[in-house]
Design an enzyme around this catalytic site. Sequence first.
Site, short mmCIF file in Angstrom:
data_model
loop_
_atom_site.label_atom_id
_atom_site.label_comp_id
_atom_site.label_asym_id
_atom_site.label_seq_id
_atom_site.Cartn_x
_atom_site.Cartn_y
_atom_site.Cartn_z
N ASP A 113 39.53 33.31 40.64
CA ASP A 113 40.32 32.49 39.73
C ASP A 113 41.75 32.45 40.30
O ASP A 113 42.48 33.44 40.24
CB ASP A 113 40.28 33.13 38.34
CG ASP A 113 41.31 32.53 37.38
OD1 ASP A 113 42.10 31.67 37.80
OD2 ASP A 113 41.31 32.95 36.20
N LYS A 130 49.81 24.25 36.38
CA LYS A 130 50.62 25.45 36.61
C LYS A 130 51.37 25.37 37.93
O LYS A 130 51.99 26.33 38.37
CB LYS A 130 49.73 26.70 36.58
CG LYS A 130 49.13 26.99 35.21
CD LYS A 130 48.36 28.30 35.23
CE LYS A 130 47.41 28.43 34.06
NZ LYS A 130 48.07 28.72 32.79
N HIS A 153 41.60 36.61 32.39
CA HIS A 153 41.84 35.63 31.32
C HIS A 153 40.49 35.39 30.61
O HIS A 153 39.44 35.54 31.23
CB HIS A 153 42.33 34.34 31.98
CG HIS A 153 42.81 33.29 31.05
ND1 HIS A 153 41.96 32.46 30.37
CD2 HIS A 153 44.07 32.91 30.72
CE1 HIS A 153 42.68 31.60 29.65
NE2 HIS A 153 43.96 31.86 29.84
N CYS A 209 45.64 35.27 26.16
CA CYS A 209 44.22 35.04 26.43
C CYS A 209 43.64 36.17 27.27
O CYS A 209 42.81 35.95 28.15
CB CYS A 209 43.97 33.71 27.13
SG CYS A 209 44.39 32.32 26.11
N GLN A 262 46.76 31.58 38.85
CA GLN A 262 48.12 32.13 38.95
C GLN A 262 48.56 32.34 40.40
O GLN A 262 49.70 32.73 40.64
CB GLN A 262 48.20 33.47 38.20
CG GLN A 262 47.90 33.38 36.71
CD GLN A 262 48.96 32.60 35.95
OE1 GLN A 262 50.08 32.40 36.42
NE2 GLN A 262 48.61 32.14 34.75
#
Lengths: 414, 149
Positions: free
Chosen positions: A205, A231, A127, A371, A208
């Site tokens: 990261d 999220k 991202h 993104c 997700q």
Amino acid sequence: MQATTSSFKDLRNDFPVLNRRVRDNKKLVYLDNAATTQKPNQVIDAISDYYKNHNSNIHRAVHALAEESTEAFEETRDKVAKFLNVEDSQEIIFVRGTTEGINLVAYAWGRDNIKEGDIIVTTEYEHHSNIVPWQLLTQEKKAKLKYIDIDDNGELMLEQLDDYLSTGKVKLVTFSHMSNVLGTISPVKEIVSKCRSVGVKVLIDGAQSVPHMKIDLTDLNSDFYVFSAHKMLGPTGVGVLWAKKEILEKMSPFLGGGDMIREVHKYETTWNDLPYKFEAGTPNIADVIGFAKAIEYLEKIGMNNIRNHELELTKYALDEMKKVPGITLYGTKEPEKRGGVVSFNFNDVHPHDVGTIIDKEGVAIRSGHHCAQVLMEKLNVAATNRASFYIYNTKEEIDVLISSLQHVAKVFKL
Amino acid sequence: MSGDPIYTEMIIEYSRNPSNYGKLEDAHIHRHDSNPLCGDSIDLYLNIDGDKISDIKFDGKGCAICMACSSVLTEMIKGKTLDEVKKFTKDELLSELGLEHLIKTSPVRIKCALLSLKTLKFGIYSYFVDKLKDSESAGNLNEEAANLY
């Protein structure tokens, strides 16, 4: 809670927005969960209750409301720590979201530790939030940013990491646990162990991954891990940076101001203890407290059940979409290697046109570059369509998505 | 889905077979622009003969709306004088394709429709500044382009 299809369907009653009708009185089919998830009553009510009954600033005043608010805020920190199997909740820093978390590391750790000629390694499926902060840092420091490429399956070509590490110049490897476009789940343990063996720091990261699978940070053993509440059923404006205590203690502060200080004199200041050293200013108290309810909600269902539910939906979606002529699917064909994200293109129809036409059927997907323009360049497309699933989605909704593509075909006379 | 207010026969046809699609080598004006949020991305090339647009082409990647509007814009602009291009409005372009309603109904998709016009106005702007040293015309154009959507 039993992890049956019907019990997952029952969850829908907790999400008021899922009852909405959109456009021409069409039932909302919300398949944009990788962008943000909907919120259950439990979260919405907790935020409302906080403002109605407890609202106060935290950490200082001694009055009743301040005490209640501080306690609820700090309980969330403990809950996050337990949720991720982190022993010491001082390692949990509240930030605005994944983007801020990564920027915090790039600024506070990066500026002290990255020197001219050093290498930071990231991947092609990041991202923008895990690319741009490192571009800024490497440009400032005259360091280098390198990419691990992806293969035709959308998986990382790890041998490139070996090459980079062998230069002895790599200081940080930073990558997403799960790609927000391809759904690919990164081989985290392999990457971490490669980096560990040569003393290179690792940032993951988890924007997700944390919402969709059981994450055990002690077991993963990275140095930094970052994710967002919104999220995973929580409110916007809340995220978490986890880092090992010994790293956080050595790090310079990020933002200066209230709450992050121990003593301020005219010309010098000493820093507060962890985690407050990195939480300058009044934090997003109400939403942090709301986030606790999101975690409770997910824990009640069970993260492994959630993963299985999404795997089932993803398998179904991939199987059904394969049958539709003109669909190009991106990412690995093996559902076990990916999360509940399906990116696709439909004939040569531009994703914005697909998105606009199926929106009229009530279907909400994402169309665009997500993104992830570096990845779009790699795939040689301007954009993709992306359907992404969560706990409340059903196979029937995937059927609606697929039948709505028939409308696209009709409009474009395919 | 017949009578779709956006995806008319004309839009679909233009998106399949865009007019004036391609590059002009050594064009007098070359301008690239994109919509960062949706990813439409085009290059516009113009040749100027005297005060007339003698040739115009575009290429790039975009949705059907972007491709159709870029096509129609190039058709409408070819042969016009710089002065006429300066005065050319977004309503003229949108009405040609029956997309005036987008201004009200779709703040997202209007950007796809007007990207080419924005690119054109900025391109002509730089031409006024660099080649014609006409800063007054340039100033107006710059402002118009910047506030198109």
